[in-house]
Design an enzyme around this catalytic site. Structure first.
Site, PDB file in Angstrom:
ATOM      1  CE  LYS A  36      -3.529  -0.146   2.723  1.00 45.89           C
ATOM      2  NZ  LYS A  36      -4.651  -0.373   1.808  1.00 45.89           N
ATOM      3  NE  ARG A 106      -7.056   3.839   3.908  1.00 48.67           N
ATOM      4  CZ  ARG A 106      -8.236   3.432   3.430  1.00 48.67           C
ATOM      5  NH1 ARG A 106      -8.419   2.151   3.181  1.00 48.67           N
ATOM      6  NH2 ARG A 106      -9.203   4.288   3.185  1.00 48.67           N
ATOM      7  N   GLY A 115      -8.382  -7.301   3.603  1.00 49.70           N
ATOM      8  CA  GLY A 115      -9.295  -7.462   4.715  1.00 49.70           C
ATOM      9  C   GLY A 115      -8.742  -8.203   5.913  1.00 49.70           C
ATOM     10  CG  MET A 117      -3.143  -7.408   8.789  1.00 45.53           C
ATOM     11  SD  MET A 117      -1.421  -6.987   8.451  1.00 45.53           S
ATOM     12  CE  MET A 117      -1.455  -6.677   6.684  1.00 45.53           C
ATOM     13  NE  ARG A 362      -5.946  -4.670  -3.051  1.00 46.47           N
ATOM     14  CZ  ARG A 362      -6.523  -4.803  -1.866  1.00 46.47           C
ATOM     15  NH1 ARG A 362      -5.791  -4.701  -0.765  1.00 46.47           N
ATOM     16  NH2 ARG A 362      -7.818  -5.033  -1.766  1.00 46.47           N
ATOM     17  CG  HIS A 478     -14.237 -10.384   3.455  1.00 48.57           C
ATOM     18  ND1 HIS A 478     -14.608 -11.672   3.797  1.00 48.57           N
ATOM     19  CD2 HIS A 478     -12.942 -10.258   3.822  1.00 48.57           C
ATOM     20  CE1 HIS A 478     -13.589 -12.272   4.366  1.00 48.57           C
ATOM     21  NE2 HIS A 478     -12.565 -11.447   4.396  1.00 48.57           N
ATOM     22  NE  ARG A 584      -0.404 -45.053  -7.399  1.00 43.30           N
ATOM     23  CZ  ARG A 584      -0.698 -43.763  -7.251  1.00 43.30           C
ATOM     24  NH1 ARG A 584      -0.168 -43.067  -6.265  1.00 43.30           N
ATOM     25  NH2 ARG A 584      -1.499 -43.163  -8.099  1.00 43.30           N
ATOM     26  NE  ARG A 640       4.579 -48.875  -6.105  1.00 49.38           N
ATOM     27  CZ  ARG A 640       3.998 -48.072  -5.216  1.00 49.38           C
ATOM     28  NH1 ARG A 640       4.683 -47.050  -4.723  1.00 49.38           N
ATOM     29  NH2 ARG A 640       2.753 -48.257  -4.839  1.00 49.38           N
ATOM     30  CB  SER A 787      11.098 -43.094  -9.884  1.00 45.04           C
ATOM     31  OG  SER A 787      10.009 -42.218  -9.657  1.00 45.04           O
ATOM     32  N   GLY A 789      10.827 -41.732  -4.570  1.00 48.15           N
ATOM     33  CA  GLY A 789       9.540 -41.858  -3.888  1.00 48.15           C
ATOM     34  C   GLY A 789       9.580 -41.032  -2.623  1.00 48.15           C
ATOM     35  CB  THR A 790       9.582 -37.373  -2.158  1.00 49.57           C
ATOM     36  OG1 THR A 790       8.443 -37.125  -2.996  1.00 49.57           O
ATOM     37  CG2 THR A 790      10.858 -37.133  -2.953  1.00 49.57           C
ATOM     38  CB  CYS A 854       6.455 -41.029  -8.741  1.00 51.32           C
ATOM     39  SG  CYS A 854       7.267 -42.308  -7.778  1.00 51.32           S
ATOM     40  CE1 TYR A 874       9.522 -39.879 -13.806  1.00 52.21           C
ATOM     41  CE2 TYR A 874      11.606 -40.274 -14.933  1.00 52.21           C
ATOM     42  CZ  TYR A 874      10.599 -40.701 -14.074  1.00 52.21           C
ATOM     43  OH  TYR A 874      10.675 -41.938 -13.484  1.00 52.21           O
TER      44      TYR A 874
END
Length: 901
Positions: A36, A106, A115, A117, A362, A478, A584, A640, A787, A789-790, A854, A874
């Site tokens: 602002k 403000r 809206g 704050m 803004r 709002h 899978r 897999r 690959s 697998g996280t 993946c 990938y």
């Protein structure tokens, strides 16, 4: 004299002035002045009509919290000096009983938080200065109206006296006197309201409303800084990934008044349509009102343009008709702002007795459809480049495009019609309370939040809800602004709907619906419909296709899909998948036609018995794979092998055990014994993945045969080989991989000989254990691709169960221990380092090894950025996240280019 000269040597500069012919800030100073403050300074630099003022920096916010809510001593003289400059520019003086200066206070963080704050308007009024304002304006009604607004707002924001108490006083007064609108009240009426408001404050606090003007100012400044840590602000930051340490600035500005009669007005406007993106002025205004009246939805506003008025069927005149000269000036301002910012702007303005004043600009919140159209159009207009267009779209917003909309052919029972505030459609149970909305959604239900009007305190319920319905408010209320930013369908201003919060019912057009009844809201048409209305799938065309085409040319990484069924695969192709990165196979086992054969295999007491059962599963698996290969054509398909422990396929309760035993022709006791035998204390780290395959290699051999026979058959029909990738899960060592690879290759050789076919395939592994990352150089001697697998890698790196940790991870993020849930976005410092080690060591052994990811992280833009950083080839995510991944991958490339330049 500028504030820079007034700040003493060695004292931090806390205050930056703007307006009155000079500005010390600019749009480039958002970090220090907040959005602002920076934009007010920039508008003043553009010679736009901006009321003079000054901004207290975000550094003061940091000091405020460091000092446990105390403001720096050096701030006061800088604020006093800045107030003097504003007074000189307006020919007024703060606290002067004859010529009082009134100001607004403000908030303004560097990222827009509409809206969330607090704001205080009309500050500088007390029992004495209000009479001066009345004398100078010649309008007692205006003066007293402004004073009662100030008492209400200051009491709520600074003193903690509930806003609803004042609303109740005003509503009761209107009802008793037969008034329908605030504009019906006279000066005498407002004096009575003022007395009632002050009595309310004294009754609630035990002391009178403060009359000291300077105490008011410092109370407001502290309250606005304090609003950075309100629950609603913290929720908004969490939902929009805004760092807690950014803080807010505070802008203090000379008041201009839109409530000085019929030649005055206030409004909110967008330089382009925020719902559609069309290049047209869009917004609303109210005559004889102040800004909060528009955004709060207390009065239904009027259209800016005649075209919008006619389209809405509104009989109230537009700003274009009522104030043609002001409208023309406003249009010129819009053109200047777009030319400066190269983006659609959201503007607040006030007209005081025919004079236009700009209060804020803004980058405007917009729907994803509008964002796409604006970006594509601006490229066509030569305003921005294709790269800038790609950077502008929030990848997560694309998710809202990829879900069903109402079927135009479906039967509809219309309960009410309001304003189409945020497009899209949603179905859910009626709920009237935001807390209850959040609770029900946590239980797996879909809800529509129904409110008379929303406020910033409702944000958690709005985020939880599938859709939002309000009876008050316009297109810039709002509810409308927040819903568009969240991608939630919203219908606002449905005036025929009556809500009874106590009875938990809503009624409209002779129809009464209660909490828990199902409704459908269509934010595109503004319709509210009874029951569940049929949906249709979206099509990715037009501006979406154009921008995605640009993104695809920019990105380096391929984007694949996780797909277990032909339906998933077909959807993936439609959304631009460049292959399947994770199929899978266990999901195929749960089909009701084959689960008995799977259970028969598990119950078999010998290898011979298991192979007999697997022979029944083989043709079904082969058909599954063949369908996937047909759909994907020449694109790679990664399959897999079986991953979960065997007990997951068996019944767990006595009644189900008895039914399954009967179907299998065995005893319930024997089946129950086997269930108990397979039960593990920690199955996530137990007999699963490659461990299961090593124990029962016949399972792997059956799956490999199904894969290779399907590939040979489809390849023969297509006249070209299928690109098959066989993935072994949960590998921790080269020896495990080598043991299973030998058997898979033997099956492939056998199938090639039997079918006189030449197969094209690779064998690789999921890297989902820390040890696999550390020994990647050894595993890569045999594996042709990794690959990551996280999901499991995060579990094993942290020692956390993804399924069980949800109950406490929220506390970790809330307390700042985790910046983000590590199951949502990759933990770069821990899990990320393990991945980097795996990538580096894998490539040391096999430079051309194919590397991917993946799981859930592959659809998260932040995680995708990390994948680009470490050089993966990938990502593979769910079909509906594919466009998100494609765009995020392109943005990751652009980010790297910018970092190098």
């Amino acid at each position: 004299m500028s504030q820079a000269k007034k700040a003493s040597a060695g004292t931090p500069k806390w205050v930056y002035s703007f307006g009155a012919g000079a500005s010390e800030g600019s749009a480039a100073m958002k970090d220090l002045l907040g959005g602002k403050g920076a934009n007010l300074a920039e508008m003043a630099n553009l010679d736009l009509p901006v009321p003079p003022g000054f901004t207290i920096t975000t550094d003061v916010c940091a000091a405020y919290y460091k000092n446990s809510g105390g403001l720096p001593d050096e701030l006061r003289p800088q604020v006093d000096a800045a107030l003097q400059v504003v007074g000189e520019a307006t020919d007024r003086e703060f606290g002067n009983p004859e010529k009082p200066l009134l100001v607004s206070v403000r908030s303004g963080a560097r990222a827009s938080m509409p809206g969330m704050m607090d704001t205080v308007l009309n500050l500088g009024l007390n029992d004495e200065t209000v009479e001066a304002v009345a004398r100078q304006s010649g309008d007692k009604r205006f003066a007293y109206d402004s004073y009662r607004r100030f008492i209400q707002m200051y009491s709520d924001v600074v003193l903690g006296v509930g806003h609803h108490l004042f609303e109740d006083i005003l509503e009761n007064y209107r009802n008793l006197n037969g008034y329908s609108l605030d504009t019906d009240l006279s000066a005498g009426d407002w004096l009575e309201i003022i007395d009632a408001y002050k009595s309310c404050v004294e009754e609630e606090l035990g002391e009178p409303f403060p009359q000291d003007i300077h105490a008011q100012l410092w109370g407001a400044i502290a309250a606005v800084f304090g609003s950075w840590e309100t629950a609603r602000a913290k929720t908004y930051r969490r939902l929009h990934a805004i760092p807690d340490d950014w803080g807010t600035a505070v802008s203090i500005q000379a008041m201009v008044f839109g409530n000085m009669g019929d030649t005055s007005a206030t409004g909110v406007a967008f330089t382009r349509n925020p719902s559609t993106g069309a290049k047209e002025l869009y917004g609303e205004f109210l005559l004889n009102a102040q800004g909060e009246d528009v955004v709060a939805g207390i009065r239904t506003p009027q259209s800016l343009t005649e075209a919008a008025r006619l389209e809405a069927g509104d009989d109230k005149p537009s700003l274009e008709a009522v104030m043609p000269e002001v409208f023309a000036e406003l249009s010129e301002v819009y053109d200047k702002l777009e030319a400066r910012y190269h983006d659609m702007q959201d503007v607040e303005f006030t007209v005081e007795e025919g004079k236009l004043w700009m209060l804020q600009t803004r980058s405007g919140k917009r729907t994803v459809n509008a964002a796409l159209k604006i970006a594509v159009d601006m490229v066509g207009e030569g305003v921005i480049s294709k790269e800038e267009a790609v950077e502008r779209i929030d990848p997560n917003q694309l998710d809202t495009l990829l879900h069903p909309t109402l079927d135009p052919q479906a039967e509809r029972t219309i309960v009410a019609v309001g304003l189409p505030a945020s497009p899209g459609a949603a179905v859910g149970e009626i709920v009237f309370n935001p807390d209850e909305a959040e609770k029900l959604v946590a239980q797996g239900k879909s809800v529509i939040l129904v409110r008379i009007e929303t406020s910033p305190e409702d944000i958690h319920g709005m985020h939880a809800a599938a859709g939002i319905l309000t009876t008050r408010g316009g297109m810039t209320s709002h509810a409308a602004v927040v819903a568009r930013g969240m991608g939630r369908p919203c219908v606002s201003g449905a005036g025929t709907v009556h809500i009874d919060y106590d009875a938990q019912i809503m009624s409209s057009g002779g129809e009464t619906l209660k909490k828990g009844d199902v409704i459908t809201v269509d934010g595109t048409t503004g319709q509210v419909l009874k029951g569940e209305v049929a949906m249709v799938q979206p099509e990715l065309t037009g501006d979406f296709a154009t921008l995605m085409g640009w993104a695809d040319k920019l990105r380096r990484m391929k984007v694949r899909a996780n797909a277990d069924t032909p339906r998933d695969a077909a959807q993936a192709r439609e959304f631009g998948a460049e292959g399947i990165g994770l199929c899978r196979t266990e999901h195929m086992f749960f089909d009701h036609e084959r689960i008995l054969a799977v259970r028969e295999m598990i119950l078999a007491e010998s290898e011979e018995g298991r192979r007999a059962a697997l022979d029944k599963i083989l043709p079904m698996q082969r058909d599954d794979f063949a369908e996937l290969f047909e759909i994907m054509g020449a694109l790679p398909v990664t399959i897999r092998l079986l991953d979960p422990p065997l007990h997951e396929f068996l019944p767990q309760h006595d009644e189900e055990i008895a039914q399954v035993a009967q179907a299998l022709g065995t005893s319930a006791g024997k089946l129950k014994y086997r269930v108990g035998e397979l039960k593990e204390f920690n199955p996530m780290l137990g007999h699963r993945g490659c461990r299961l395959a090593i124990t029962y290699p016949e399972i792997t051999e059956m799956q490999a045969r199904a894969i290779f026979e399907a590939a040979a058959d489809v390849g023969a029909r297509a006249g070209k080989p299928v690109a098959v990738e066989v993935m072994i899960p949960l590998i921790a060592s080269r020896e495990e991989f080598e043991f299973l690879k030998t058997r898979i290759v033997a099956v492939a050789d056998a199938v090639q000989e039997e079918k006189a076919a030449r197969l094209t395939y690779q064998i690789g592994t999921m890297i989902e254990l820390p040890r696999a990352c550390l020994r990647a150089h050894e595993i890569a001697r045999e594996a042709e691709f990794f690959s990551f697998g996280t999901n499991d890698l995060t579990q094993t790196a942290y020692g956390l169960s993804r399924d069980d940790s949800a109950s406490f991870l929220g506390a970790y993020t809330a307390r700042g221990i985790f910046e983000v849930d590590p199951f949502v976005s990759i933990d770069r410092l821990g899990v990320g380092e393990l991945m980097e080690i795996g990538v580096r060591r894998g490539r040391e052994t096999r430079p051309d090894i194919k590397l991917g990811i993946c799981g859930e992280h592959a659809g998260d833009p932040g995680s995708i950025d990390f994948c680009e950083q470490v050089g993966l080839d990938y990502v593979s995510c769910s079909p509906f996240r594919l466009p998100v991944a494609r765009l995020a991958a392109a943005q990751a490339v652009l980010r790297r280019k910018q970092a190098k330049s």
